[in-house]
Design a protein around this motif. Structure first.
Motif, PDB file in Angstrom:
ATOM      1  N   UNK A   1      73.258  54.891  54.264  1.00  0.00           N
ATOM      2  CA  UNK A   1      74.080  55.175  52.992  1.00  0.00           C
ATOM      3  C   UNK A   1      73.197  55.091  51.677  1.00  0.00           C
ATOM      4  N   UNK A   2      72.391  54.341  51.414  1.00  0.00           N
ATOM      5  CA  UNK A   2      71.730  54.402  50.319  1.00  0.00           C
ATOM      6  C   UNK A   2      70.883  55.723  50.065  1.00  0.00           C
ATOM      7  N   UNK A   3      70.418  56.269  51.464  1.00  0.00           N
ATOM      8  CA  UNK A   3      69.663  57.420  51.134  1.00  0.00           C
ATOM      9  C   UNK A   3      70.370  58.302  50.692  1.00  0.00           C
ATOM     10  N   UNK A   4      71.780  58.534  51.093  1.00  0.00           N
ATOM     11  CA  UNK A   4      72.522  59.751  50.812  1.00  0.00           C
ATOM     12  C   UNK A   4      73.108  59.547  49.564  1.00  0.00           C
ATOM     13  N   UNK A   5      73.184  58.305  48.789  1.00  0.00           N
ATOM     14  CA  UNK A   5      73.691  57.894  47.744  1.00  0.00           C
ATOM     15  C   UNK A   5      72.382  58.500  46.717  1.00  0.00           C
ATOM     16  N   UNK A   6      71.342  58.102  46.839  1.00  0.00           N
ATOM     17  CA  UNK A   6      70.094  58.220  45.980  1.00  0.00           C
ATOM     18  C   UNK A   6      69.501  59.536  46.366  1.00  0.00           C
ATOM     19  N   UNK A   7      69.925  60.542  47.350  1.00  0.00           N
ATOM     20  CA  UNK A   7      69.206  61.806  47.334  1.00  0.00           C
ATOM     21  C   UNK A   7      67.860  61.767  48.077  1.00  0.00           C
ATOM     22  N   UNK A   8      67.765  60.504  48.961  1.00  0.00           N
ATOM     23  CA  UNK A   8      66.519  60.628  49.588  1.00  0.00           C
ATOM     24  C   UNK A   8      66.587  60.958  51.126  1.00  0.00           C
ATOM     25  N   UNK A   9      65.563  61.782  51.568  1.00  0.00           N
ATOM     26  CA  UNK A   9      65.451  62.344  52.832  1.00  0.00           C
ATOM     27  C   UNK A   9      64.894  61.403  53.723  1.00  0.00           C
ATOM     28  N   UNK A  10      65.393  60.791  54.590  1.00  0.00           N
ATOM     29  CA  UNK A  10      64.697  59.748  55.548  1.00  0.00           C
ATOM     30  C   UNK A  10      63.588  60.358  56.276  1.00  0.00           C
ATOM     31  N   UNK A  11      63.478  61.577  56.477  1.00  0.00           N
ATOM     32  CA  UNK A  11      62.573  62.159  57.313  1.00  0.00           C
ATOM     33  C   UNK A  11      61.208  61.877  56.586  1.00  0.00           C
ATOM     34  N   UNK A  12      61.267  61.684  55.425  1.00  0.00           N
ATOM     35  CA  UNK A  12      59.945  61.406  54.522  1.00  0.00           C
ATOM     36  C   UNK A  12      59.577  59.927  54.143  1.00  0.00           C
ATOM     37  N   UNK A  13      60.465  58.958  54.708  1.00  0.00           N
ATOM     38  CA  UNK A  13      60.372  57.832  54.320  1.00  0.00           C
ATOM     39  C   UNK A  13      59.619  56.794  55.509  1.00  0.00           C
ATOM     40  N   UNK A  14      58.582  56.213  55.212  1.00  0.00           N
ATOM     41  CA  UNK A  14      57.989  55.365  56.187  1.00  0.00           C
ATOM     42  C   UNK A  14      58.647  54.014  56.133  1.00  0.00           C
ATOM     43  N   UNK A  15      59.023  53.588  57.284  1.00  0.00           N
ATOM     44  CA  UNK A  15      59.834  52.420  57.601  1.00  0.00           C
ATOM     45  C   UNK A  15      58.989  51.277  57.745  1.00  0.00           C
ATOM     46  N   UNK A  16      59.497  49.926  57.075  1.00  0.00           N
ATOM     47  CA  UNK A  16      58.397  48.863  57.196  1.00  0.00           C
ATOM     48  C   UNK A  16      59.416  47.836  57.795  1.00  0.00           C
ATOM     49  N   UNK A  17      60.487  47.982  58.719  1.00  0.00           N
ATOM     50  CA  UNK A  17      61.137  47.177  59.361  1.00  0.00           C
ATOM     51  C   UNK A  17      60.533  47.049  60.736  1.00  0.00           C
ATOM     52  N   UNK A  18      61.369  46.076  61.697  1.00  0.00           N
ATOM     53  CA  UNK A  18      60.941  46.340  62.980  1.00  0.00           C
ATOM     54  C   UNK A  18      60.707  47.563  63.704  1.00  0.00           C
ATOM     55  N   UNK A  19      59.619  47.658  64.486  1.00  0.00           N
ATOM     56  CA  UNK A  19      59.433  48.981  65.282  1.00  0.00           C
ATOM     57  C   UNK A  19      59.366  50.271  64.317  1.00  0.00           C
ATOM     58  N   UNK A  20      59.198  49.944  62.743  1.00  0.00           N
ATOM     59  CA  UNK A  20      59.120  51.229  62.175  1.00  0.00           C
ATOM     60  C   UNK A  20      60.465  51.822  61.229  1.00  0.00           C
ATOM     61  N   UNK A  21      61.187  50.743  61.567  1.00  0.00           N
ATOM     62  CA  UNK A  21      62.614  51.197  61.129  1.00  0.00           C
ATOM     63  C   UNK A  21      62.767  51.116  59.733  1.00  0.00           C
ATOM     64  N   UNK A  22      63.522  52.005  59.294  1.00  0.00           N
ATOM     65  CA  UNK A  22      63.660  52.217  57.707  1.00  0.00           C
ATOM     66  C   UNK A  22      64.680  51.251  57.226  1.00  0.00           C
ATOM     67  N   UNK A  23      64.582  50.436  56.332  1.00  0.00           N
ATOM     68  CA  UNK A  23      65.397  49.480  55.666  1.00  0.00           C
ATOM     69  C   UNK A  23      65.495  49.728  54.215  1.00  0.00           C
ATOM     70  N   UNK A  24      66.488  49.188  53.559  1.00  0.00           N
ATOM     71  CA  UNK A  24      67.172  49.409  52.265  1.00  0.00           C
ATOM     72  C   UNK A  24      66.010  49.687  51.326  1.00  0.00           C
ATOM     73  N   UNK A  25      65.176  48.634  51.333  1.00  0.00           N
ATOM     74  CA  UNK A  25      63.857  48.524  50.307  1.00  0.00           C
ATOM     75  C   UNK A  25      62.986  49.624  50.655  1.00  0.00           C
ATOM     76  N   UNK A  26      62.879  50.301  51.758  1.00  0.00           N
ATOM     77  CA  UNK A  26      61.934  51.536  51.852  1.00  0.00           C
ATOM     78  C   UNK A  26      62.776  52.483  51.184  1.00  0.00           C
ATOM     79  N   UNK A  27      64.011  52.746  51.323  1.00  0.00           N
ATOM     80  CA  UNK A  27      64.656  53.864  50.602  1.00  0.00           C
ATOM     81  C   UNK A  27      64.813  53.603  49.139  1.00  0.00           C
TER      82      UNK A  27
END
Length: 425
Positions: free
Chosen positions: A137-163
């Motif tokens: 939801x934050x990615x959509x609000x802020x115009x961020x492409x999740x495909x270009x975000x590196x996740x720092x959560x468990x198993x490489x999961x993208x969390x809000x801090x990453x966005x």
């Protein structure tokens, strides 16, 4: 089995956020029981059950968004099997740490509804992107492409801090969808320069609605402004006399704004063109006078409505304004308390503002902006003296109100405010 749908709880609502479930899976539900609290673009409102049953399944969790009419829960008859809450975001991934942010944070999507907890996001090559619902939801609000975000959560999961980090670095801007047909290029809005010291605050439902409605108002309604400064001495004197007697009777004081609302409502009787709305087919001249009061809250501007303000006493208007303002700040206004206004008063005098212009609150045709009562040098009874002045500006929709009509209304309102007993007689 029957479905509980996301209700329409305000005239401008397009989607809602589930703020809190008041019933849980397996609970018996009676007609009229409060099932859930829904955050709309204006308030947090209770939604009641329309039939008896048992809450069998919760489809939209607290903090998640759904469009109007979308199923948010299911109800079954007594004795029928029940299910559970909405499924986990990705069954194969570890849950996102709760320390990141509370799941009930009411952040809504700008246009399309936010994905439910089970939504799947993939890269262009079809690879699944592990991400939390709030991160999506934050990615959509802020115009961020999740495909270009590196996740720092468990198993490489993208969390809000990453966005937030990706947005702050000015990277990973989501690509715009290809238009279905050629269109004239829109003028892009300049993007701010963002660095690590900046805080990115996703838009709430109410802030998005304010932005959309006021932009539409300025673009569709040709505004023009009529300003007049009045002698506010009689207004201040009347208020002082009334409050002295009210306090002696152990009653609540009235404010300058209460007198202005009452005066405006009385004057609107003689100026129905100002108490009107524009539609593509006709100008609607309202037979009743419902005055909106602009109230500043932590989440944005809200306009509760004093209905039939011209028929109510000054003390009734004062008491109703206090009640509505309190409910607005607590986001507890009911639908009937914030819709149907025919004219609005916006007063910034309590902030020491001398003069401002206000944006019309559609579909109304006018709004009155009121500044502070201030002391300044002047002439009184032919001699130099310190006098009290107040400036007010009427913003009008030129499709409905002509310049002379606006001027006549402001002239007559000034006359009443300079002899304010006429407003309460």
């Amino acid at each position: 089995m029957s479905e509980i749908l996301m209700p329409r709880l305000s005239d401008t609502m397009e989607e809602g956020v589930v703020a809190a479930w008041r019933k849980q899976v397996g609970d018996e539900v009676k007609t009229g029981d409060v099932l859930v609290e829904i955050e709309t673009d204006k308030a947090v409102m209770e939604h009641e059950a329309y039939e008896d049953g048992v809450l069998a399944e919760i489809l939209v969790k607290e903090g998640d968004t759904a469009p109007i009419g979308a199923p948010i829960a299911r109800l079954v008859g007594a004795g029928e099997p029940v299910g559970g809450t909405a499924p986990a975001p990705e069954p194969t991934a570890a849950p996102e740490p709760t320390a990141e942010a509370p799941a009930a944070e009411p952040v809504a999507a700008p246009e399309a509804p936010a994905p439910t907890a089970s939504a799947v996001v993939t890269r262009p090559d079809g690879e699944r992107i592990l991400s939390s619902p709030l991160a999506r939801r934050d990615a959509r609000d802020l115009g961020v492409d999740l495909a270009a975000v590196e996740g720092s959560g468990p198993g490489g999961r993208i969390i809000r801090a990453d966005v937030a980090k990706a947005a702050a670095n000015g990277a990973a801007t989501a690509p715009a969808a290809a238009p279905s047909a050629p269109a004239a290029p829109a003028q892009p809005q300049a993007a701010p320069v963002v660095d690590e010291t900046d805080e990115l605050i996703p838009l709430t439902s109410i802030r998005k609605t304010i932005a959309r409605r006021l932009t539409e108002s300025m673009q569709s309604s040709p505004h023009f402004y009529v300003t007049k400064t009045i002698d506010a001495g009689p207004l201040s004197e009347l208020r002082a006399q009334l409050n002295e007697r009210l306090v002696a009777a152990d009653r609540k004081k009235v404010s300058v704004n209460d007198i202005i609302v009452r005066a405006a409502a009385v004057v609107l009787r003689d100026h129905p063109v100002v108490n009107s709305s524009f539609t593509p087919e006709a100008i609607v001249r309202h037979g009743r006078i419902h005055v909106g009061i602009a109230v500043a809250t932590e989440t944005g501007l809200v306009v509760p409505v004093i209905r039939d303000a011209d028929t109510k006493s000054l003390t009734s208007i004062s008491a109703e304004t206090r009640t509505l303002a309190g409910k607005a700040r607590d986001r507890k206004l009911g639908l009937d308390e914030m819709t149907g206004g025919t004219f609005t008063v916006s007063n910034l005098g309590m902030y020491g503002i001398d003069h401002f212009t206000a944006v019309i609150n559609p579909p109304e045709a006018a709004i009155l902006a009121v500044g502070a009562v201030r002391s300044e040098p002047g002439v009184k009874n032919g001699e130099l003296a310190v006098v009290q002045k107040m400036t007010m500006t009427l913003s009008s929709d030129h499709r409905v109100i002509d310049g002379a009509q606006a001027a006549e209304f402001v002239r007559d309102l000034a006359a009443v405010l300079q002899d304010p007993w006429l407003a309460i007689a």
